[in-house]
Each structure stands twice: as C-alpha cells, then as structure tokens.
Design a protein around this motif. Structure first.
Motif, mmCIF file in Angstrom:
data_model
loop_
_atom_site.group_PDB
_atom_site.id
_atom_site.type_symbol
_atom_site.label_atom_id
_atom_site.label_comp_id
_atom_site.label_asym_id
_atom_site.label_seq_id
_atom_site.Cartn_x
_atom_site.Cartn_y
_atom_site.Cartn_z
ATOM 1 N N ARG A 71 -1.217 46.731 19.107
ATOM 2 C CA ARG A 71 -0.788 48.045 19.551
ATOM 3 C C ARG A 71 0.570 47.951 20.242
ATOM 4 O O ARG A 71 0.768 48.408 21.355
ATOM 5 N N LEU A 108 -1.004 45.081 24.038
ATOM 6 C CA LEU A 108 -2.224 44.803 24.784
ATOM 7 C C LEU A 108 -2.060 43.573 25.674
ATOM 8 O O LEU A 108 -1.242 42.686 25.384
ATOM 9 N N ARG A 109 -2.839 43.528 26.729
ATOM 10 C CA ARG A 109 -2.846 42.357 27.601
ATOM 11 C C ARG A 109 -3.355 41.143 26.832
ATOM 12 O O ARG A 109 -4.305 41.219 26.052
ATOM 13 N N PRO A 147 -7.212 53.557 28.991
ATOM 14 C CA PRO A 147 -7.929 52.356 28.560
ATOM 15 C C PRO A 147 -9.252 52.630 27.865
ATOM 16 O O PRO A 147 -9.857 51.702 27.328
ATOM 17 N N GLY A 152 -7.272 47.564 27.228
ATOM 18 C CA GLY A 152 -6.345 46.460 27.392
ATOM 19 C C GLY A 152 -4.884 46.813 27.265
ATOM 20 O O GLY A 152 -4.028 45.934 27.397
ATOM 21 N N TYR A 153 -4.565 48.080 27.035
ATOM 22 C CA TYR A 153 -3.158 48.451 26.890
ATOM 23 C C TYR A 153 -2.419 48.195 28.207
ATOM 24 O O TYR A 153 -2.951 48.457 29.293
#
Length: 262
Positions: A71, A108-109, A147, A152-153
């Motif tokens: 993403r 994302l993380r 989220p 995780g964004y």
C-alpha cells in the motif's frame, strides 16, 4: 458551492473502467478521481476525458505490488529507486492528463524496520517527490488512512500529516482530508477542518461506518459542505465510496449540486 468528483475506482463498478468516465459525465460530474490510471495508456485516457468533458483531478502514484498487499513504498527503506521510477511515471501521466494533484501512499509498517527509520525514509522520499513535482506545477498529497480499513498503514492522523507537511516546508505538499478515515480515527471533523484548512489540498467523503453514499451514517455532510464553503475551500470533493447498488440510482444526495455542472 461544493464541487464533486466521481471516484472511478469505487463508483460505476457496473461498467468497465474505461467506460466509467462517460457514465460519470452522463450523471453530471465534471471531474473524476481514481486510485490508479495506469491500466490505460495516458493518451487513450485523455481522449476519453476530453470526449466527455471530464477533468481527472487526482490519482495515486504507483503503490508497489498492490495485488500482493503493498500500500505504497514511500516509507520502505531500500525501495528508493523503485519509488522514484513510480513518481516519474505518475508525473508523466499527470502531465499528459492535465492532473494537478498526485497522492503518494506511505506504505505499511515493516516488522523488522524501526518506526523512525521508516518515517525518515518517508520524509526523504516525500521531499524528493515534491521537488520533482514542483517544476510541473503539481501538488503532492499525503493522506492519513484508518487502521481498520488498512491495518498497519504508517500514517493515520491528520495532525501527524500536517506536522510532516510543516516539517518539509514544500509549498506543493498538502494533506488529503478524507472525512471517512478521519471520522473513524479521530472524529471532531469540523474542528479539524477549521484548524487545518490552510494545509488541505483535497477532500474526500463517504458514509461512516459502511463507506456507502454519504447520505447515510453518522456524519452530517450537508453541515460540512456548508463549512467548507465558509472556510473558502475551492477544491474538489472526491466521492470515494462504495455505492449500495447501481451508482446512478444512489446519487440523490448530490443531484442538486450536479445540476449546475462547473
């Protein structure tokens, strides 16, 4: 008077993507936005836009491997060359289509990457993208995303996005204010619009919590439309929602605005 842009990724799904421009024009939309325009050659897309008198006001830069769940790659260390190629492609399309706003997704993380390393990478990439876009007269947008829809964004809050914008100091770096995402994460939409209007480059809407037409759910959109007029917002409002049924049948909420197409 608010001006509305049809989101061609979510709306008019009953048509092939290339035919959604004409469908939106028949309903009175003078503008559109989409996630990614790259499945069509830019000159073909431009021809369809011109034939129907529709302006494409926003799209996203390439996000990495979307089908695999990526993403955005702006915050992913080691992907800088790919990120820059994606920005080059986005600017090529923006130039060809006459689009003045490009959204750059953060990504994302990563479990194995410290947050600060990702954030620093994100800021470096945004600074580079804004510098490349500046000479084209194009604005780079960043958008906080909730989220729940996108676990995780990296970027979730409007105040964080505005802090990034301020830290980089690029005049052509602004924030995308998606009312749907902001309501889910933070609420208090009116006060945030008042606080941040000077740094907002695009607004999007959808009903909360189901992301259908904005005439249902917990947000009073007519109030927000009047507020945006009061605040002097002159940009487009993107209709980034999933219609409950056939798109045209659900446009009762916006018909009065579209009757004076501009």
């Amino acid at each position: 008077m608010p001006r509305f842009a049809a989101n061609l990724t979510m709306m008019y799904a009953e048509h092939a993507f290339a035919d959604r421009i004409a469908a939106a024009a028949r309903d009175g939309f003078a503008a559109a936005e989409c996630l990614f325009p790259y499945e069509l050659p830019a000159h073909d897309l431009k021809s369809r836009l011109d034939e129907n008198g529709v302006e494409l006001v926003l799209f996203n830069a390439p996000p990495g491997d979307w089908a695999a769940g990526e993403r955005g790659i702006a915050s992913l260390p080691g992907r800088e060359d790919e990120f820059r190629r994606g920005i080059d492609q986005a600017l090529d399309y923006a130039r060809a289509l006459g689009t003045r706003r490009v959204h750059v997704m953060a990504g994302l993380r990563e479990a194995d990457t410290p947050y600060e390393a990702q954030r620093e990478c994100y800021l470096r990439n945004l600074a580079w993208a804004a510098s490349q876009a500046q000479s084209e007269g194009i604005t780079v947008l960043i958008e906080p995303i909730n989220p729940r829809d996108m676990p995780g964004y990296l970027l979730n809050r409007q105040d964080d996005a505005q802090a990034i914008r301020a830290a980089l100091g690029a005049a052509n770096l602004l924030v995308q204010f998606d009312c749907y995402h902001c309501q889910i994460v933070e609420g208090d939409l009116a006060m945030k619009l008042r606080r941040d209007i000077g740094g907002i480059g695009h607004v999007q809407i959808a009903g909360v919590p189901q992301r259908h037409e904005p005439d249902t759910g917990e947000v009073n959109y007519p109030y927000l439309f009047a507020l945006l007029d009061e605040l002097g917002y002159g940009g487009w409002i993107g209709c980034e929602y999933r219609p409950r049924g056939a798109t045209s049948a659900g446009l009762g909420w916006v018909r009065s605005y579209l009757s004076d197409r501009s």
